[in-house]
Design a protein around this motif. Structure first.
Motif, PDB file in Angstrom:
ATOM      1  N   GLU A  72     -13.829  12.606   3.506  1.00  0.00           N
ATOM      2  CA  GLU A  72     -13.656  11.986   4.846  1.00  0.00           C
ATOM      3  C   GLU A  72     -13.978  10.476   4.572  1.00  0.00           C
ATOM      4  O   GLU A  72     -13.142   9.625   5.076  1.00  0.00           O
ATOM      5  N   ARG A  73     -15.115  10.184   3.575  1.00  0.00           N
ATOM      6  CA  ARG A  73     -15.128   8.739   3.312  1.00  0.00           C
ATOM      7  C   ARG A  73     -13.926   7.834   2.838  1.00  0.00           C
ATOM      8  O   ARG A  73     -13.565   6.984   3.071  1.00  0.00           O
ATOM      9  N   SER A  74     -13.458   8.796   1.760  1.00  0.00           N
ATOM     10  CA  SER A  74     -12.098   8.251   1.416  1.00  0.00           C
ATOM     11  C   SER A  74     -10.940   7.793   2.129  1.00  0.00           C
ATOM     12  O   SER A  74     -10.244   7.007   1.964  1.00  0.00           O
ATOM     13  N   VAL A  75     -10.664   8.775   3.041  1.00  0.00           N
ATOM     14  CA  VAL A  75      -9.653   8.898   4.136  1.00  0.00           C
ATOM     15  C   VAL A  75      -9.974   7.368   4.983  1.00  0.00           C
ATOM     16  O   VAL A  75      -9.142   6.539   4.999  1.00  0.00           O
ATOM     17  N   ARG A  76     -11.187   7.135   5.160  1.00  0.00           N
ATOM     18  CA  ARG A  76     -11.595   5.946   6.076  1.00  0.00           C
ATOM     19  C   ARG A  76     -11.445   4.718   5.176  1.00  0.00           C
ATOM     20  O   ARG A  76     -10.984   3.556   5.742  1.00  0.00           O
ATOM     21  N   ARG A  77     -11.838   4.895   3.866  1.00  0.00           N
ATOM     22  CA  ARG A  77     -11.570   3.802   3.215  1.00  0.00           C
ATOM     23  C   ARG A  77     -10.277   3.326   3.028  1.00  0.00           C
ATOM     24  O   ARG A  77      -9.904   2.090   2.714  1.00  0.00           O
ATOM     25  N   LEU A  78      -9.341   4.367   2.876  1.00  0.00           N
ATOM     26  CA  LEU A  78      -7.898   3.934   2.698  1.00  0.00           C
ATOM     27  C   LEU A  78      -7.326   3.061   3.991  1.00  0.00           C
ATOM     28  O   LEU A  78      -6.499   2.287   3.715  1.00  0.00           O
ATOM     29  N   LEU A  79      -7.822   3.827   5.268  1.00  0.00           N
ATOM     30  CA  LEU A  79      -7.089   3.497   6.558  1.00  0.00           C
ATOM     31  C   LEU A  79      -7.556   2.105   6.965  1.00  0.00           C
ATOM     32  O   LEU A  79      -6.906   1.456   7.567  1.00  0.00           O
ATOM     33  N   GLU A  80      -8.950   1.653   6.676  1.00  0.00           N
ATOM     34  CA  GLU A  80      -9.231   0.708   7.198  1.00  0.00           C
ATOM     35  C   GLU A  80      -8.714  -0.904   6.917  1.00  0.00           C
ATOM     36  O   GLU A  80      -8.276  -1.490   7.777  1.00  0.00           O
ATOM     37  N   PRO A  81      -8.314  -0.891   5.585  1.00  0.00           N
ATOM     38  CA  PRO A  81      -7.713  -2.250   5.177  1.00  0.00           C
ATOM     39  C   PRO A  81      -6.174  -2.203   5.684  1.00  0.00           C
ATOM     40  O   PRO A  81      -5.666  -3.284   5.916  1.00  0.00           O
ATOM     41  N   VAL A  82      -5.582  -1.248   5.828  1.00  0.00           N
ATOM     42  CA  VAL A  82      -4.408  -1.089   6.238  1.00  0.00           C
ATOM     43  C   VAL A  82      -4.394  -1.507   7.741  1.00  0.00           C
ATOM     44  O   VAL A  82      -3.490  -2.199   8.162  1.00  0.00           O
ATOM     45  N   ASN A  83      -5.281  -0.834   8.465  1.00  0.00           N
ATOM     46  CA  ASN A  83      -5.524  -1.250  10.069  1.00  0.00           C
ATOM     47  C   ASN A  83      -5.598  -2.825  10.084  1.00  0.00           C
ATOM     48  O   ASN A  83      -4.962  -3.330  11.053  1.00  0.00           O
ATOM     49  N   GLU A  84      -6.282  -3.324   9.197  1.00  0.00           N
ATOM     50  CA  GLU A  84      -6.333  -4.881   9.239  1.00  0.00           C
ATOM     51  C   GLU A  84      -5.265  -5.432   9.069  1.00  0.00           C
ATOM     52  O   GLU A  84      -4.934  -6.386   9.826  1.00  0.00           O
ATOM     53  N   MET A  85      -4.467  -5.161   8.101  1.00  0.00           N
ATOM     54  CA  MET A  85      -3.226  -5.737   7.893  1.00  0.00           C
ATOM     55  C   MET A  85      -2.061  -5.409   9.293  1.00  0.00           C
ATOM     56  O   MET A  85      -1.532  -6.182   9.415  1.00  0.00           O
ATOM     57  N   ILE A  86      -2.198  -4.343   9.918  1.00  0.00           N
ATOM     58  CA  ILE A  86      -1.348  -4.156  10.859  1.00  0.00           C
ATOM     59  C   ILE A  86      -1.740  -4.902  11.953  1.00  0.00           C
ATOM     60  O   ILE A  86      -0.673  -5.567  12.661  1.00  0.00           O
ATOM     61  N   VAL A  87      -2.975  -5.174  12.143  1.00  0.00           N
ATOM     62  CA  VAL A  87      -3.449  -5.962  13.196  1.00  0.00           C
ATOM     63  C   VAL A  87      -2.979  -7.492  12.966  1.00  0.00           C
ATOM     64  O   VAL A  87      -2.667  -8.061  14.063  1.00  0.00           O
ATOM     65  N   ALA A  88      -3.030  -7.889  12.047  1.00  0.00           N
ATOM     66  CA  ALA A  88      -2.760  -9.099  11.604  1.00  0.00           C
ATOM     67  C   ALA A  88      -1.512  -9.337  11.782  1.00  0.00           C
ATOM     68  O   ALA A  88      -0.916 -10.584  12.152  1.00  0.00           O
ATOM     69  N   ASN A  89      -0.466  -8.513  11.396  1.00  0.00           N
ATOM     70  CA  ASN A  89       0.839  -8.435  11.522  1.00  0.00           C
ATOM     71  C   ASN A  89       1.310  -8.601  13.065  1.00  0.00           C
ATOM     72  O   ASN A  89       2.295  -9.171  13.409  1.00  0.00           O
ATOM     73  N   LEU A  90       0.692  -7.673  14.024  1.00  0.00           N
ATOM     74  CA  LEU A  90       0.879  -7.495  15.312  1.00  0.00           C
ATOM     75  C   LEU A  90       0.306  -8.914  16.008  1.00  0.00           C
ATOM     76  O   LEU A  90       0.961  -9.508  17.094  1.00  0.00           O
ATOM     77  N   ARG A  91      -0.512  -9.408  15.576  1.00  0.00           N
ATOM     78  CA  ARG A  91      -1.153 -10.849  16.060  1.00  0.00           C
ATOM     79  C   ARG A  91      -0.024 -12.085  15.808  1.00  0.00           C
ATOM     80  O   ARG A  91       0.268 -12.792  16.931  1.00  0.00           O
ATOM     81  N   MET A  92       0.365 -12.071  14.823  1.00  0.00           N
ATOM     82  CA  MET A  92       1.188 -13.363  14.270  1.00  0.00           C
ATOM     83  C   MET A  92       2.337 -12.480  13.288  1.00  0.00           C
ATOM     84  O   MET A  92       2.490 -12.587  12.224  1.00  0.00           O
ATOM     85  N   PRO A  93       3.353 -11.822  14.255  1.00  0.00           N
ATOM     86  CA  PRO A  93       4.373 -11.143  13.333  1.00  0.00           C
ATOM     87  C   PRO A  93       5.510 -12.335  12.634  1.00  0.00           C
ATOM     88  O   PRO A  93       5.870 -13.252  13.317  1.00  0.00           O
TER      89      PRO A  93
END
Length: 162
Positions: free
Chosen positions: A87-108
């Motif tokens: 589970e820890r590795s699932v969270r480690r994989l998804l957290e940086p991707v979520n940060e990039m998604i949020v950054a893209n949504l803020r300033m597409p």
């Protein structure tokens, strides 16, 4: 500029004559790369070889729109999540991707929309748990006996005896 082809002469003999005369003048002597193997002769033929060669000579990589690159990265991470060991590795994989998604949504960037929202990490972990439990059940279940098939028979084209 070369002269024009005479009317009564075929293209092949006219070109052959021009090549022969150029060889006699020594225009093909000491050309760069003479005697060296052709680059890429051992590689399979690719229809975009010249584009790739130009990008490599310019020191560039293939340019991909940032949104498309992020979509590809999201898909790759989601594929890795299914194979994650914990589970820890699932969270480690998804957290940086979520940060990039949020950054893209803020300033597409201009261009195609991303088409993704931030991934719900807790839901992804729950799905990972369910899939892992299902795989472990499948691994411990006894294999089902399949009915034996008879020999091969053609469906059509049988001759009728009569």
């Amino acid at each position: 500029m070369t002269e024009r082809k005479p009317v009564g002469l075929s293209f092949e003999s006219w070109i052959d004559r021009q090549i022969r005369e150029a060889e006699e003048r020594g225009e093909f002597a000491d050309l760069p790369g003479s005697g060296k193997p052709l680059p890429g002769a051992h590689q399979p033929l690719d229809e975009n070889w010249w584009i790739k060669q130009k990008l490599a000579s310019e020191g560039l990589t293939a340019m991909v729109h940032p949104t498309l690159a992020l979509r590809k990265e999201i898909e790759d991470v989601l594929a890795k999540v299914a194979e994650a060991p914990s589970e820890r590795s699932v969270r480690r994989l998804l957290e940086p991707v979520n940060e990039m998604i949020v950054a893209n949504l803020r300033m597409p960037p201009p261009g195609p929309p991303l088409g993704y929202r931030p991934i719900d990490v807790d839901a992804a972990v729950a799905t990972w748990r369910e899939n892992r439990a299902e795989r472990s059940r499948d691994a411990t279940a006894p294999p089902e006996d399949k009915p034996k098939r008879r020999g091969w028979r053609p469906r059509f084209g049988r001759r009728r005896r009569g």
